[in-house]
Design a protein around this motif. Structure first.
Motif, PDB file in Angstrom:
ATOM      1  N   ARG A 254       0.841  -0.940   0.115  1.00 41.52           N
ATOM      2  CA  ARG A 254       0.031  -0.372   0.353  1.00 41.52           C
ATOM      3  C   ARG A 254       0.931   0.859   0.066  1.00 41.52           C
ATOM      4  NH1 ARG A 254      -2.161  -2.847   4.192  1.00 41.52           N
ATOM      5  NH2 ARG A 254      -1.928  -2.044   5.825  1.00 41.52           N
ATOM      6  N   CYS A 255       0.233   2.155  -0.523  1.00 39.85           N
ATOM      7  CA  CYS A 255       1.275   3.730  -0.858  1.00 39.85           C
ATOM      8  C   CYS A 255       0.208   4.904  -0.143  1.00 39.85           C
ATOM      9  CB  CYS A 255       1.327   3.606  -1.853  1.00 39.85           C
ATOM     10  SG  CYS A 255       2.402   4.911  -2.406  1.00 39.85           S
ATOM     11  N   ASP A 256       0.416   5.832   0.842  1.00 34.26           N
ATOM     12  CA  ASP A 256       0.415   6.819   1.142  1.00 34.26           C
ATOM     13  C   ASP A 256       1.426   8.245   0.285  1.00 34.26           C
ATOM     14  OD1 ASP A 256      -1.593   5.852   3.256  1.00 34.26           O
ATOM     15  OD2 ASP A 256      -0.234   5.885   4.659  1.00 34.26           O
ATOM     16  N   ALA A 257       1.442   9.138  -0.352  1.00 38.98           N
ATOM     17  CA  ALA A 257       1.548  10.060  -0.897  1.00 38.98           C
ATOM     18  C   ALA A 257       1.304  11.300  -0.199  1.00 38.98           C
ATOM     19  CB  ALA A 257       1.653  10.650  -2.150  1.00 38.98           C
ATOM     20  N   ASN A 258       2.796  12.186   0.481  1.00 38.29           N
ATOM     21  CA  ASN A 258       2.987  13.219   0.942  1.00 38.29           C
ATOM     22  C   ASN A 258       3.553  14.188  -0.863  1.00 38.29           C
ATOM     23  OD1 ASN A 258       2.321  12.919   3.731  1.00 38.29           O
ATOM     24  ND2 ASN A 258       4.550  11.628   2.941  1.00 38.29           N
ATOM     25  N   VAL A 259       3.101  15.253  -1.063  1.00 40.53           N
ATOM     26  CA  VAL A 259       2.547  15.995  -1.800  1.00 40.53           C
ATOM     27  C   VAL A 259       2.648  17.595  -1.351  1.00 40.53           C
ATOM     28  CG1 VAL A 259       1.761  16.558  -4.468  1.00 40.53           C
ATOM     29  CG2 VAL A 259       1.525  14.146  -3.078  1.00 40.53           C
ATOM     30  N   SER A 260       3.845  18.796  -2.156  1.00 40.14           N
ATOM     31  CA  SER A 260       3.253  20.236  -1.946  1.00 40.14           C
ATOM     32  C   SER A 260       4.095  20.319  -2.969  1.00 40.14           C
ATOM     33  CB  SER A 260       4.154  20.429  -1.183  1.00 40.14           C
ATOM     34  OG  SER A 260       5.728  19.935  -1.558  1.00 40.14           O
ATOM     35  N   ILE A 261       3.322  21.633  -3.688  1.00 39.32           N
ATOM     36  CA  ILE A 261       3.673  22.559  -5.067  1.00 39.32           C
ATOM     37  C   ILE A 261       4.303  23.342  -4.289  1.00 39.32           C
ATOM     38  CG2 ILE A 261       2.613  24.086  -6.836  1.00 39.32           C
ATOM     39  CD1 ILE A 261       2.048  20.875  -7.274  1.00 39.32           C
ATOM     40  N   ARG A 262       5.853  24.021  -5.545  1.00 36.85           N
ATOM     41  CA  ARG A 262       6.739  25.590  -5.337  1.00 36.85           C
ATOM     42  C   ARG A 262       6.461  25.870  -6.406  1.00 36.85           C
ATOM     43  NH1 ARG A 262      12.096  21.920  -3.876  1.00 36.85           N
ATOM     44  NH2 ARG A 262      12.282  21.397  -6.091  1.00 36.85           N
ATOM     45  N   ARG A 263       6.986  27.138  -6.159  1.00 40.86           N
ATOM     46  CA  ARG A 263       7.389  27.539  -7.971  1.00 40.86           C
ATOM     47  C   ARG A 263       8.959  26.820  -8.780  1.00 40.86           C
ATOM     48  NH1 ARG A 263       5.588  32.168  -5.042  1.00 40.86           N
ATOM     49  NH2 ARG A 263       3.548  32.916  -6.011  1.00 40.86           N
ATOM     50  N   ALA A 264       8.475  26.890  -9.991  1.00 40.64           N
ATOM     51  CA  ALA A 264       9.758  26.128 -10.924  1.00 40.64           C
ATOM     52  C   ALA A 264      11.185  27.025 -10.500  1.00 40.64           C
ATOM     53  CB  ALA A 264       9.433  26.279 -11.484  1.00 40.64           C
ATOM     54  N   GLY A 265      12.126  26.598  -9.490  1.00 39.19           N
ATOM     55  CA  GLY A 265      13.164  27.457  -9.689  1.00 39.19           C
ATOM     56  C   GLY A 265      13.989  27.718  -7.891  1.00 39.19           C
TER      57      GLY A 265
ATOM     58  N   LYS B 232       2.720  20.637   2.664  1.00 39.72           N
ATOM     59  CA  LYS B 232       2.529  19.202   2.205  1.00 39.72           C
ATOM     60  C   LYS B 232       1.129  18.603   2.255  1.00 39.72           C
ATOM     61  CE  LYS B 232       3.352  16.338   5.990  1.00 39.72           C
ATOM     62  NZ  LYS B 232       4.934  15.835   5.814  1.00 39.72           N
ATOM     63  N   THR B 233      -0.164  18.110   1.331  1.00 34.89           N
ATOM     64  CA  THR B 233      -0.940  17.297   1.416  1.00 34.89           C
ATOM     65  C   THR B 233      -0.708  15.994   1.749  1.00 34.89           C
ATOM     66  OG1 THR B 233      -1.568  17.663  -0.366  1.00 34.89           O
ATOM     67  CG2 THR B 233      -2.586  18.949   0.523  1.00 34.89           C
ATOM     68  N   GLU B 234      -1.686  14.605   1.847  1.00 32.46           N
ATOM     69  CA  GLU B 234      -0.642  13.744   2.194  1.00 32.46           C
ATOM     70  C   GLU B 234      -2.680  12.331   1.690  1.00 32.46           C
ATOM     71  OE1 GLU B 234       0.717   9.818   4.752  1.00 32.46           O
ATOM     72  OE2 GLU B 234      -0.348  11.627   5.559  1.00 32.46           O
ATOM     73  N   LEU B 235      -1.733  11.462   0.389  1.00 31.24           N
ATOM     74  CA  LEU B 235      -2.822  10.865   0.063  1.00 31.24           C
ATOM     75  C   LEU B 235      -3.068   9.842   0.364  1.00 31.24           C
ATOM     76  CD1 LEU B 235      -2.513  11.377  -4.031  1.00 31.24           C
ATOM     77  CD2 LEU B 235      -4.379  12.542  -1.934  1.00 31.24           C
ATOM     78  N   LYS B 236      -4.204   9.366   0.629  1.00 31.17           N
ATOM     79  CA  LYS B 236      -3.360   7.700   2.182  1.00 31.17           C
ATOM     80  C   LYS B 236      -4.361   6.748   0.994  1.00 31.17           C
ATOM     81  CE  LYS B 236      -3.274   7.649   5.917  1.00 31.17           C
ATOM     82  NZ  LYS B 236      -1.715   7.469   6.912  1.00 31.17           N
TER      83      LYS B 236
ATOM     84  N   ALA C  76      -3.316  18.426   4.879  1.00 32.09           N
ATOM     85  CA  ALA C  76      -4.368  18.268   4.888  1.00 32.09           C
ATOM     86  C   ALA C  76      -4.442  16.321   4.472  1.00 32.09           C
ATOM     87  CB  ALA C  76      -5.824  18.339   3.981  1.00 32.09           C
ATOM     88  N   THR C  77      -4.905  15.930   4.948  1.00 31.24           N
ATOM     89  CA  THR C  77      -5.019  14.259   4.991  1.00 31.24           C
ATOM     90  C   THR C  77      -5.768  13.638   3.798  1.00 31.24           C
ATOM     91  OG1 THR C  77      -3.894  13.392   6.586  1.00 31.24           O
ATOM     92  CG2 THR C  77      -5.343  11.492   5.228  1.00 31.24           C
ATOM     93  N   LEU C  78      -5.904  13.331   2.515  1.00 34.83           N
ATOM     94  CA  LEU C  78      -7.149  13.209   1.704  1.00 34.83           C
ATOM     95  C   LEU C  78      -7.394  11.537   1.388  1.00 34.83           C
ATOM     96  CD1 LEU C  78      -5.707  15.879   0.464  1.00 34.83           C
ATOM     97  CD2 LEU C  78      -7.337  16.518  -0.592  1.00 34.83           C
ATOM     98  N   LEU C  79      -8.452  11.327   0.406  1.00 29.86           N
ATOM     99  CA  LEU C  79      -8.496  10.042   0.391  1.00 29.86           C
ATOM    100  C   LEU C  79      -9.111  10.558  -1.669  1.00 29.86           C
ATOM    101  CD1 LEU C  79     -10.934   8.980   2.311  1.00 29.86           C
ATOM    102  CD2 LEU C  79      -8.547   8.296   2.909  1.00 29.86           C
ATOM    103  N   TYR C  80      -8.332   9.503  -2.113  1.00 23.99           N
ATOM    104  CA  TYR C  80      -8.793   9.763  -3.639  1.00 23.99           C
ATOM    105  C   TYR C  80      -9.249   8.061  -4.123  1.00 23.99           C
ATOM    106  CZ  TYR C  80      -7.604   9.223  -8.398  1.00 23.99           C
ATOM    107  OH  TYR C  80      -7.745   9.522 -10.355  1.00 23.99           O
ATOM    108  N   ASP C  81     -10.412   8.790  -4.994  1.00 18.09           N
ATOM    109  CA  ASP C  81     -11.258   7.615  -5.049  1.00 18.09           C
ATOM    110  C   ASP C  81     -10.884   7.268  -6.187  1.00 18.09           C
ATOM    111  OD1 ASP C  81     -13.234   6.315  -6.364  1.00 18.09           O
ATOM    112  OD2 ASP C  81     -15.622   7.604  -5.124  1.00 18.09           O
ATOM    113  N   ALA C  82     -10.439   6.444  -7.476  1.00 16.12           N
ATOM    114  CA  ALA C  82      -9.744   5.819  -8.387  1.00 16.12           C
ATOM    115  C   ALA C  82     -11.132   5.639  -9.678  1.00 16.12           C
ATOM    116  CB  ALA C  82      -9.433   4.908  -7.891  1.00 16.12           C
ATOM    117  N   ASP C  83     -12.543   5.532  -8.662  1.00 15.56           N
ATOM    118  CA  ASP C  83     -13.229   5.474  -9.933  1.00 15.56           C
ATOM    119  C   ASP C  83     -14.084   6.202 -10.063  1.00 15.56           C
ATOM    120  OD1 ASP C  83     -13.177   1.756  -9.588  1.00 15.56           O
ATOM    121  OD2 ASP C  83     -14.586   2.266  -7.527  1.00 15.56           O
ATOM    122  N   HIS C  84     -13.841   7.131  -9.480  1.00 13.73           N
ATOM    123  CA  HIS C  84     -14.547   8.780  -9.908  1.00 13.73           C
ATOM    124  C   HIS C  84     -13.721   9.783  -9.931  1.00 13.73           C
ATOM    125  CE1 HIS C  84     -17.501   5.902  -7.748  1.00 13.73           C
ATOM    126  NE2 HIS C  84     -18.716   6.323  -8.516  1.00 13.73           N
TER     127      HIS C  84
END
Length: 486
Positions: free
Chosen positions: A195-206, A213-217, A249-257
């Protein structure tokens, strides 16, 4: 404005030990609900855990294969959170003193091999599993199955070194291959083995500073990881482009939708109230244990693939596929050991053998049982020595995989024998040319592509027993004779 995603992964590998992490209950998948439980994994008062040595040994071997440093003395901790699938209301895991630190996983992406750095690998126990009401009305209440509670897990945490969802998918594919190669996990995401959880953040290029960050569970497929990360990167990019701040935040992802939903916000390590597990001693791994684990490591898949390229002259693509499974690589090397040219072996395995396996009709192990190496070698060599046509040999392989048996007997009973002598084939060649004056005229007029048609017609007359190369040579000679003056 251009943005760059920064991603870190937390991968949970469920081990295939016979018993759970801290008790003797079976760790099997698919048992009747709540059948594999006891006072320890249910967290009943007075029950004391005992560490599963086999699970720790698996963690050491995984750490060594990744080049991680093995801590001589590590500590189990209690991680508190109040979910219905954790009967103790805490999870036994490792926190500030994990078993394995550092290391990296080499991953082939396209024509390039890249190395992704790790932070740690630590041992812990799994949680139970909740089943919630379904929309279709077949389940009216939530239920909890504690069979999975206490099953051994390894958590592998990467550094935030990914920037594209496809990189994460390639990493997980390689990790799944490794744990299967080592024999420590089935790595089946659909069954929760990986199983996998992923931590994601965005920054300006450079920029170098990380964003919020947010986390997908609980992403439960490699494709789901890729799709979920793509969706979250798009969401965060849209928020920043609109001038809004990202909320941790911690988020859930619905792959079907293809939908994201917030599960909870602002979660930090101190929220779990970690402290050392008082019922377990420090985990000691001495040099002798590490040396023993290192000796039991097989040749790693990426090392073996490199050897197939350098030693057998295989293309990197062939070597990568053959080293996807340890049993497949073993079978390949055994076939080469029968004296067959390595590239020819690869061609037969990647076409005929894997065609059967990809259709879901069996595993490498089942193939090896029904078609032992010496029998596959006989079939390949019968084509190379012009004793059988490739078509007939492929048909024989299909029958051998379905029913087993000896190909030598099968060749006799089915009358498999190639027609390769000019004396046998020349009458068929001449008859074919007489029956097809149009294509003959086209060939003699310079349209040489019609030779393939004529070869096919001779093959039909031979019942598929003719050797195509011999047929081609005879046709060319006979056509040249007919084209000659006088």
């Amino acid at each position: 404005m251009a943005y760059q995603a920064v991603i870190g992964l937390e991968c949970h590998v469920q081990l295939n030990t016979r018993s759970k992490m801290f008790c003797g209950c079976p760790a099997e998948f698919g048992a009747a609900a709540n059948a594999n439980v006891c006072p320890v994994c249910l967290g009943l008062p007075g029950a004391l855990p005992v560490t599963n040595r086999a699970a720790v040994d698996a963690a050491i071997r995984l750490g060594l294969s990744l080049g991680a440093a093995i801590r001589g003395e590590s500590v189990f901790a209690r991680k508190h959170y109040f979910y219905p699938d954790m009967p103790k209301n805490y999870q036994i895991t490792q926190y500030d003193r994990p078993l394995c630190e550092g290391g990296a996983l080499p991953v082939r992406i396209g024509e390039e091999t890249r190395t992704f750095a790790l932070t740690r690998v630590h041992a812990e126990e799994d949680t139970g599993k909740s089943f919630h009401p379904e929309r279709h009305g077949d389940r009216q209440v939530s239920r909890v199955d504690f069979n999975r509670a206490g099953v051994p897990l390894l958590e592998l945490v990467t550094q935030p070194v990914f920037h594209e969802p496809a990189e994460c998918a390639a990493f997980l594919t390689t990790l799944r291959r490794l744990v299967r190669w080592l024999g420590i996990s089935d790595g089946d995401m659909e069954k929760g083995h990986l199983r996998c959880d992923a931590n994601v953040s965005i920054r300006r290029a450079g920029e170098s500073q990380l964003g919020t960050k947010t986390e997908l569970k609980n992403l439960n497929s490699i494709k789901g990881v890729e799709k979920g990360l793509t969706a979250e990167i798009a969401r965060q990019t849209g928020e920043l482009a609109a001038g809004r701040a990202i909320v941790q935040a911690t988020l859930l992802y619905d792959a079907d939708h293809d939908k994201l939903a917030v599960m909870r916000t602002k979660e930090h390590a101190h929220d779990y109230r970690y402290f050392p597990e008082p019922d377990l001693p420090r985990l000691s791994v001495d040099e002798a244990w590490q040396a023993s684990a290192r000796e039991r490591l097989p040749e790693l898949p990426w090392t073996r693939a490199e050897r197939f390229v350098s030693g057998f002259g295989l293309p990197a693509y062939d070597a990568g596929i053959l080293c996807d499974q340890r049993e497949l690589a073993d079978y390949y090397e055994a076939l080469v050991g029968e004296g067959i040219e390595p590239k020819k072996v690869s061609n037969w395995m990647l076409t005929e053998m894997l065609r059967h396996l990809k259709s879901g009709t069996g595993s490498v192990r089942e193939w090896a049982e029904r078609v032992p190496v010496r029998n596959f070698a006989f079939v390949i060599q019968s084509v190379e020595s012009a004793q059988a046509t490739a078509t007939a040999a492929k048909g024989a392989l299909e029958e051998l995989f379905e029913h087993g048996g000896d190909p030598r007997v099968l060749y006799v009973t089915r009358g498999i024998k190639a027609q390769s002598s000019p004396e046998e084939l020349l009458p068929l060649v001449r008859a074919t040319l007489d029956e097809h004056p149009g294509p003959v005229a086209q060939y003699l007029g310079g349209k040489t592509a019609t030779l393939g048609f004529l070869v096919g017609q001779v093959m039909k007359k031979s019942g598929g027993q003719a050797v195509p190369q011999t047929v081609r040579e005879l046709l060319e000679a006979e056509l040249a004779r007919r084209a000659a003056p006088g």
